[in-house]
Design a protein around this motif. Structure first.
Motif, PDB file in Angstrom:
ATOM      1  N   ARG A  76       0.847  -1.193   0.000  1.00 24.29           N
ATOM      2  CA  ARG A  76       0.000   0.000   0.000  1.00 24.29           C
ATOM      3  C   ARG A  76       0.886   1.247   0.000  1.00 24.29           C
ATOM      4  O   ARG A  76       1.715   1.449   0.881  1.00 24.29           O
ATOM      5  N   GLY A  77       0.724   2.071  -1.009  1.00 22.85           N
ATOM      6  CA  GLY A  77       1.544   3.270  -1.139  1.00 22.85           C
ATOM      7  C   GLY A  77       2.898   3.029  -1.775  1.00 22.85           C
ATOM      8  O   GLY A  77       3.678   3.967  -1.954  1.00 22.85           O
ATOM      9  N   LEU A  78       3.188   1.779  -2.137  1.00 20.01           N
ATOM     10  CA  LEU A  78       4.486   1.446  -2.733  1.00 20.01           C
ATOM     11  C   LEU A  78       4.491   1.771  -4.224  1.00 20.01           C
ATOM     12  O   LEU A  78       3.558   1.437  -4.950  1.00 20.01           O
ATOM     13  N   ILE A  79       5.551   2.420  -4.661  1.00 16.39           N
ATOM     14  CA  ILE A  79       5.782   2.644  -6.087  1.00 16.39           C
ATOM     15  C   ILE A  79       6.896   1.700  -6.507  1.00 16.39           C
ATOM     16  O   ILE A  79       7.998   1.741  -5.961  1.00 16.39           O
ATOM     17  N   LEU A  80       6.605   0.832  -7.453  1.00 14.34           N
ATOM     18  CA  LEU A  80       7.582  -0.136  -7.945  1.00 14.34           C
ATOM     19  C   LEU A  80       7.684   0.074  -9.447  1.00 14.34           C
ATOM     20  O   LEU A  80       6.735  -0.201 -10.183  1.00 14.34           O
ATOM     21  N   ARG A  81       8.835   0.592  -9.893  1.00 10.44           N
ATOM     22  CA  ARG A  81       8.909   0.990 -11.296  1.00 10.44           C
ATOM     23  C   ARG A  81      10.279   0.675 -11.892  1.00 10.44           C
ATOM     24  O   ARG A  81      11.308   1.037 -11.316  1.00 10.44           O
ATOM     25  N   LEU A 131      15.328  -1.560 -10.998  1.00 10.57           N
ATOM     26  CA  LEU A 131      13.987  -1.514 -10.425  1.00 10.57           C
ATOM     27  C   LEU A 131      14.030  -0.613  -9.202  1.00 10.57           C
ATOM     28  O   LEU A 131      14.810  -0.846  -8.274  1.00 10.57           O
ATOM     29  N   VAL A 132      13.206   0.421  -9.199  1.00 12.92           N
ATOM     30  CA  VAL A 132      13.152   1.372  -8.090  1.00 12.92           C
ATOM     31  C   VAL A 132      11.911   1.089  -7.249  1.00 12.92           C
ATOM     32  O   VAL A 132      10.808   0.931  -7.782  1.00 12.92           O
ATOM     33  N   ALA A 133      12.102   0.998  -5.941  1.00 12.35           N
ATOM     34  CA  ALA A 133      10.996   0.867  -4.997  1.00 12.35           C
ATOM     35  C   ALA A 133      10.982   2.110  -4.122  1.00 12.35           C
ATOM     36  O   ALA A 133      12.023   2.517  -3.590  1.00 12.35           O
ATOM     37  N   ALA A 134       9.814   2.726  -3.980  1.00 13.00           N
ATOM     38  CA  ALA A 134       9.722   3.967  -3.214  1.00 13.00           C
ATOM     39  C   ALA A 134       8.427   4.004  -2.416  1.00 13.00           C
ATOM     40  O   ALA A 134       7.386   3.526  -2.869  1.00 13.00           O
ATOM     41  N   VAL A 135       8.509   4.565  -1.221  1.00 15.14           N
ATOM     42  CA  VAL A 135       7.333   4.822  -0.386  1.00 15.14           C
ATOM     43  C   VAL A 135       7.479   6.221   0.200  1.00 15.14           C
ATOM     44  O   VAL A 135       8.566   6.810   0.179  1.00 15.14           O
ATOM     45  N   LYS A 136       6.394   6.745   0.728  1.00 14.14           N
ATOM     46  CA  LYS A 136       6.482   8.028   1.404  1.00 14.14           C
ATOM     47  C   LYS A 136       7.482   7.936   2.552  1.00 14.14           C
ATOM     48  O   LYS A 136       7.530   6.938   3.269  1.00 14.14           O
ATOM     49  N   LYS A 137       8.243   8.979   2.730  1.00 11.66           N
ATOM     50  CA  LYS A 137       9.296   8.977   3.741  1.00 11.66           C
ATOM     51  C   LYS A 137       8.736   8.717   5.140  1.00 11.66           C
ATOM     52  O   LYS A 137       9.413   8.137   5.991  1.00 11.66           O
ATOM     53  N   ALA A 193      10.354  -9.029 -17.974  1.00 10.92           N
ATOM     54  CA  ALA A 193       9.714  -7.836 -17.413  1.00 10.92           C
ATOM     55  C   ALA A 193      10.034  -7.760 -15.928  1.00 10.92           C
ATOM     56  O   ALA A 193      10.289  -8.776 -15.273  1.00 10.92           O
ATOM     57  N   ALA A 194      10.024  -6.552 -15.398  1.00 13.59           N
ATOM     58  CA  ALA A 194      10.268  -6.360 -13.974  1.00 13.59           C
ATOM     59  C   ALA A 194       9.035  -6.778 -13.176  1.00 13.59           C
ATOM     60  O   ALA A 194       7.910  -6.753 -13.690  1.00 13.59           O
ATOM     61  N   PRO A 195       9.213  -7.175 -11.915  1.00 13.90           N
ATOM     62  CA  PRO A 195       8.050  -7.505 -11.088  1.00 13.90           C
ATOM     63  C   PRO A 195       7.138  -6.295 -10.917  1.00 13.90           C
ATOM     64  O   PRO A 195       7.598  -5.155 -10.836  1.00 13.90           O
ATOM     65  N   SER A 196       5.844  -6.549 -10.875  1.00 12.55           N
ATOM     66  CA  SER A 196       4.868  -5.508 -10.579  1.00 12.55           C
ATOM     67  C   SER A 196       3.980  -6.003  -9.453  1.00 12.55           C
ATOM     68  O   SER A 196       3.913  -7.201  -9.170  1.00 12.55           O
ATOM     69  N   VAL A 197       3.290  -5.082  -8.789  1.00  8.78           N
ATOM     70  CA  VAL A 197       2.473  -5.463  -7.638  1.00  8.78           C
ATOM     71  C   VAL A 197       1.186  -4.652  -7.649  1.00  8.78           C
ATOM     72  O   VAL A 197       1.158  -3.503  -8.095  1.00  8.78           O
TER      73      VAL A 197
END
Length: 288
Positions: A76-81, A131-137, A193-197
């Motif tokens: 939830r709130g994860l950006i996976l790109r 692959l970049v994974a990001a969430v709100k700080k 392809a990269a993993p997606s969620v």
């Protein structure tokens, strides 16, 4: 000289789910319910319970009081790109990625906690795929504050990527459905392809629907799954009961040339989740 492992601190693998916390150190584990306030943050009472449980988990093992914690978090709130950047030494990659994050992500880099891993996909000459994974700080800051009294080193990783370590290495494409009480987390890995969620609004509590109306509950999950997931090797994780039951219910609709739906192999007992087992397996592979 490299210090022996027992001098480097006690390792804890953990997973924070929306309504529960799980942790394991060696053969010992713990499972706790988690209460959250209206803004989604962990309540002070739950935070204190988590900290006490982890202290008890490693009590007597780490006389240096240096605890290494790797904690998996939900999507939830994860950006996976996946991103493609110019080929460069590892030290230069964060700077190059920051430029792309500024232009392509919905939030600026300073508002995010993010990390990256290289992708094995073939890129054009002079370029590299990551692959970049990001969430709100705020998500990372909350966990950092929670574990600060005991953590010498805290690593936060997406649970969706941790579970991938449990899929056989010879599976180039697959889907994982992690079943939680009120939702599912779908991890999709297609060929090259990269993993997606993505999150699916279907949970373990819907299994009760099967008793009232045969297959009604599981049919709703099938409707929510993308066609790509239904055509790939499919693994199920979650509680042992839910994973086994969902795998069994999904199997009748599979095409004949597809492998059977299977539950991920996860040991039973406190602190045993697919994400935690994936963390431990990945760390063991890196140390081998």
């Amino acid at each position: 000289m490299k210090a022996p492992n027992w001098l480097e601190g006690t390792a804890v693998a953990a997973e924070l789910r929306p309504t529960s916390f799980h942790a394991r150190s060696g053969d010992d584990g713990v499972d706790l319910p988690v209460e959250r306030s209206a803004d989604g943050r962990i309540t002070a009472e739950s935070a204190a319970s988590i900290l006490t449980a982890v202290k008890n988990l490693v009590g007597g093992k780490s006389w240096l009081s240096r605890v290494k914690i790797t904690c998996a978090i939900g999507s939830r709130g994860l950006i996976l790109r996946p991103l493609t950047i110019p080929a460069a030494p590892s030290a230069e990659v964060p700077r190059l990625l920051q430029l792309q994050i500024e232009s392509e992500f919905p939030l600026p880099p300073e508002a995010l906690a993010w990390g990256w891993i290289p992708l094995p996909t073939a890129s054009t000459p002079g370029r590299q795929d990551v692959l970049v994974a990001a969430v709100k700080k705020e998500v990372v800051e909350e966990l950092t504050a929670l574990f600060k009294p005991i953590a010498a080193d805290l690593v936060i990783t997406p649970a969706t990527l941790a579970r991938v370590a449990l899929v056989p290495a010879d599976a180039p494409a697959f889907a994982i459905v992690d079943v939680a009480p009120t939702q599912c987390e779908l991890t999709l890995r297609e060929i090259e392809a990269a993993p997606s969620v993505r999150l699916l609004p279907w949970g373990e509590n819907r299994l009760d629907d099967v008793t009232a109306a045969p297959f009604e509950g599981i049919n709703r999950l099938v409707e929510l799954l993308p066609m790509a997931a239904l055509k790939l090797p499919l693994w199920i994780s979650g509680s042992a009961t839910a994973a086994s039951k969902v795998a069994q219910l999904l199997q009748p609709g599979r095409e004949g040339n597809l492998p059977p739906v299977r539950a991920l192999e996860v040991p039973t007992g406190p602190g045993r989740t697919a994400a935690i087992e994936g963390i431990i397996r990945s760390q063991s592979a890196n140390e081998a």
